[in-house]
Design an enzyme around this catalytic site. Sequence first.
Site, short mmCIF file in Angstrom:
data_model
loop_
_atom_site.label_atom_id
_atom_site.label_comp_id
_atom_site.label_asym_id
_atom_site.label_seq_id
_atom_site.Cartn_x
_atom_site.Cartn_y
_atom_site.Cartn_z
N HIS A 40 0.83 -1.21 0.00
CA HIS A 40 0.00 0.00 0.00
C HIS A 40 0.86 1.26 0.00
O HIS A 40 1.64 1.48 0.93
CB HIS A 40 -0.87 -0.04 1.25
N HIS A 82 -0.65 10.96 -1.86
CA HIS A 82 -1.93 10.57 -1.27
C HIS A 82 -2.81 11.75 -0.90
O HIS A 82 -3.97 11.84 -1.32
CB HIS A 82 -1.71 9.69 -0.03
O1 G3P Z 1 -6.02 0.86 -1.84
C1 G3P Z 1 -6.83 1.14 -0.77
C2 G3P Z 1 -6.50 2.39 -0.02
O2 G3P Z 1 -5.40 3.02 -0.62
C3 G3P Z 1 -7.60 3.33 0.10
O3 G3P Z 1 -7.40 4.32 1.04
O4 G3P Z 1 -6.82 6.55 1.81
O5 G3P Z 1 -5.06 4.83 1.67
O6 G3P Z 1 -5.98 5.85 -0.39
P1 G3P Z 1 -6.27 5.42 1.02
CA CA Z 2 -4.80 4.72 -2.08
#
Ligand code: G3P
Ligand code: CA
Length: 290
Positions: A40, A82
């Site tokens: 992630h 992000h």
């Molecule tokens: O891939 C799932 C996740 O990235 C969604 O939440 O806020 O980390 O982009 P966020």
């Molecule tokens: Ca994400």
Amino acid sequence: MYARVVAATLAAALGTAAVLLSPTSDARAREDGVPVVIAHRGASAYAPENTLAAIDKAAELGFSWVENDVQRTKDGELVVLHDDSLQRTTNVEDVFPGRAPWKVRDFTAAEIARLDAGSWFSPAYAGARVPTLQQYMRRVEHNHEKLLLEIKNPELYPGIEQQTLKLLGNEGWLDGRHLGRLVVQSFSADSVRAVHELKPAVTTAYLGTPTVAQLPGLARFTDLVNPSYGSLSRGYVSAVHVFHGPHGRRLKLFAWTVNDAAGTRMVAAYGVDGIITNKPDVVRAALGSD
Ligand code: G3P
Ligand code: CA
């Protein structure tokens, strides 16, 4: 060992083999039913999120799938970050002190390229940059990785779906060889639908936990439903698996963001197809697939 037990339990519980199908699985997952592990924002527990260092770290740890977040600068460049602000993950406050709230869309690509996106995480990563999407795709390719690309905050960036697809095409990522290594996702159903309509061959994912009643509508344009893991139950995962997406394949489900062994075991037992994590090594160990 644990993974085999989970797979067997699921197969019995669901009355079907918990075997994953391409194109969003790797060969090992197809063979033994282990959920795919997705790093992630890269291996973001160990390197600054959404930097090239984070996807290098994922590769170094032996993971092929990485996730990122794509947004757009003031002058129209796609970048990987992000938050909608540069404040948390760069030194923008020091470099541009008078420009609060430091929104990505208020800075040019040249300005963003000056920022340090690594020091906030650790001095060891001082000098890491916010990558452009082009730079990022080239590193993913270089590392032989696979990408879960999130279109972040699409409401702020009209036309970002078409622009992203154009860049992916220019970089060679929309050919047959690459399509099996790419999923485009968003929290915005409209954005996911737009990607599907613009390039139907692309595998898509909707981020969230839609109601079961919403699944038939979503399944017209999304191949995966990717919910927060805290919202999951075995019944919900099974309900998602009943439907087939726009490519005629069973809908899949990747859960986020699972960073410990207990969470991993829980969602694996629910039958998820993928686990999105900041700590891919921890998830792999909990799955017993080390
Ligand atoms: O891939 C799932 C996740 O990235 C969604 O939440 O806020 O980390 O982009 P966020
Ligand atoms: Ca994400």
